[in-house]
Write an enzyme that holds these catalytic residues in place. Structure first.
Site, mmCIF file in Angstrom:
data_model
loop_
_atom_site.group_PDB
_atom_site.id
_atom_site.type_symbol
_atom_site.label_atom_id
_atom_site.label_comp_id
_atom_site.label_asym_id
_atom_site.label_seq_id
_atom_site.Cartn_x
_atom_site.Cartn_y
_atom_site.Cartn_z
ATOM 1 N N ASP A 85 -40.407 -29.263 -1.138
ATOM 2 C CA ASP A 85 -39.110 -29.827 -2.794
ATOM 3 C C ASP A 85 -38.497 -29.480 -3.287
ATOM 4 O OD1 ASP A 85 -40.505 -32.495 -4.734
ATOM 5 O OD2 ASP A 85 -38.606 -31.050 -5.209
ATOM 6 N N ILE A 86 -37.160 -29.754 -2.731
ATOM 7 C CA ILE A 86 -36.346 -28.809 -2.951
ATOM 8 C C ILE A 86 -36.165 -28.323 -4.301
ATOM 9 C CG2 ILE A 86 -34.746 -30.721 -3.736
ATOM 10 C CD1 ILE A 86 -32.661 -29.959 -2.280
ATOM 11 N N ASN A 117 -46.615 -40.812 -7.944
ATOM 12 C CA ASN A 117 -45.841 -41.018 -9.010
ATOM 13 C C ASN A 117 -45.106 -42.546 -8.000
ATOM 14 O OD1 ASN A 117 -45.684 -39.465 -10.572
ATOM 15 N ND2 ASN A 117 -43.893 -38.081 -9.709
ATOM 16 N N VAL A 138 -37.723 -41.692 -5.953
ATOM 17 C CA VAL A 138 -37.066 -42.533 -4.177
ATOM 18 C C VAL A 138 -38.690 -43.184 -3.755
ATOM 19 C CG1 VAL A 138 -36.820 -41.437 -2.091
ATOM 20 C CG2 VAL A 138 -37.166 -39.755 -3.038
ATOM 21 N N HIS A 147 -44.637 -41.107 -0.781
ATOM 22 C CA HIS A 147 -44.521 -39.670 -1.109
ATOM 23 C C HIS A 147 -45.782 -39.263 -1.736
ATOM 24 C CE1 HIS A 147 -41.350 -40.169 -3.854
ATOM 25 N NE2 HIS A 147 -42.413 -39.013 -4.358
ATOM 26 N N HIS A 182 -47.421 -35.963 -3.535
ATOM 27 C CA HIS A 182 -46.910 -34.384 -3.470
ATOM 28 C C HIS A 182 -48.142 -33.842 -3.758
ATOM 29 C CE1 HIS A 182 -42.689 -35.393 -6.342
ATOM 30 N NE2 HIS A 182 -43.653 -36.247 -6.262
HETATM 31 P P1 AMP Z 1 -40.991 -38.733 -6.952
HETATM 32 O O1 AMP Z 1 -40.043 -38.532 -8.353
HETATM 33 O O2 AMP Z 1 -42.118 -38.385 -6.899
HETATM 34 O O3 AMP Z 1 -40.162 -39.597 -5.871
HETATM 35 O O4 AMP Z 1 -40.369 -37.776 -5.601
HETATM 36 C C1 AMP Z 1 -38.829 -37.070 -5.656
HETATM 37 C C2 AMP Z 1 -39.476 -36.034 -4.542
HETATM 38 O O5 AMP Z 1 -37.889 -35.735 -4.476
HETATM 39 C C3 AMP Z 1 -39.347 -35.087 -6.058
HETATM 40 O O6 AMP Z 1 -39.761 -34.746 -6.540
HETATM 41 C C4 AMP Z 1 -37.122 -34.133 -5.638
HETATM 42 O O7 AMP Z 1 -36.947 -33.052 -6.559
HETATM 43 C C5 AMP Z 1 -37.414 -34.139 -4.099
HETATM 44 N N1 AMP Z 1 -36.764 -34.357 -3.240
HETATM 45 C C6 AMP Z 1 -35.768 -35.098 -3.496
HETATM 46 N N2 AMP Z 1 -34.449 -34.432 -2.945
HETATM 47 C C7 AMP Z 1 -34.847 -33.823 -1.975
HETATM 48 C C8 AMP Z 1 -34.431 -33.348 -0.679
HETATM 49 N N3 AMP Z 1 -33.362 -33.251 -0.230
HETATM 50 N N4 AMP Z 1 -35.261 -32.166 -0.389
HETATM 51 C C9 AMP Z 1 -36.898 -31.878 -0.508
HETATM 52 N N5 AMP Z 1 -36.984 -32.511 -1.808
HETATM 53 C C10 AMP Z 1 -36.658 -33.104 -2.055
#
Ligand code: AMP
Length: 118
Positions: free
Chosen positions: A33-34, A89, A98, A102, A104
């Site tokens: 995760d970024i 989530n 997103v 996915h 976490h």
């Molecule tokens: P959610 O809020 O459950 O939809 O999680 C989306 C996750 O994607 C968040 O924890 C972000 O930090 C992560 N995220 C968004 N863009 C990227 C990226 N380019 N590379 C890695 N993680 C990302």
């Protein structure tokens, strides 16, 4: 026919944007995760973006969900003690940003931000 923009995770699958990839199969990809919320914070993502949430994935392709959980366990075994939180989530009000399903994986020192999106 409706055109949809590929999700940010599909763009990682396509190597259009960089990510630190930690595992990959024909159907799944896992990357860091970024914005990490724990010592180990890895996302496990089906390569297909046809499922937005875990419940859609569970009804549409239960084997893929089982494979995703198996990959999560393997990553937690490799990068931590094998004990972890697995968070999906589901929906905007739950912090989903997103809409490409996915998980976490949170492991190691969980720190303050252990409940992602709180
Ligand atoms: P959610 O809020 O459950 O939809 O999680 C989306 C996750 O994607 C968040 O924890 C972000 O930090 C992560 N995220 C968004 N863009 C990227 C990226 N380019 N590379 C890695 N993680 C990302």
């Amino acid at each position: 026919m409706t055109e949809t923009t590929p999700s940010i995770f599909s763009r990682i699958v396509a190597r259009e944007i960089p990510a630190t990839i930690v595992a990959e199969t024909d159907a799944l990809i896992a990357f860091e995760d970024i914005n990490p919320q724990a010592q180990v914070h890895v996302l496990v993502v089906p390569k297909t973006e046809r499922y937005a949430t875990v419940s859609e994935l569970a009804s549409g392709d239960p084997q893929l969900l089982a494979d995703l959980v198996g990959m999560a366990q393997q990553i937690a075994d490799d990068r931590s003690s094998g004990q972890y939180r697995l968070i999906f989530n589901s929906g905007e009000q739950a912090g989903q940003t997103v809409f490409h399903v996915h998980a976490h994986i949170l492991a190691g020192d969980l720190g303050e931000g252990s409940l992602v999106g709180r």
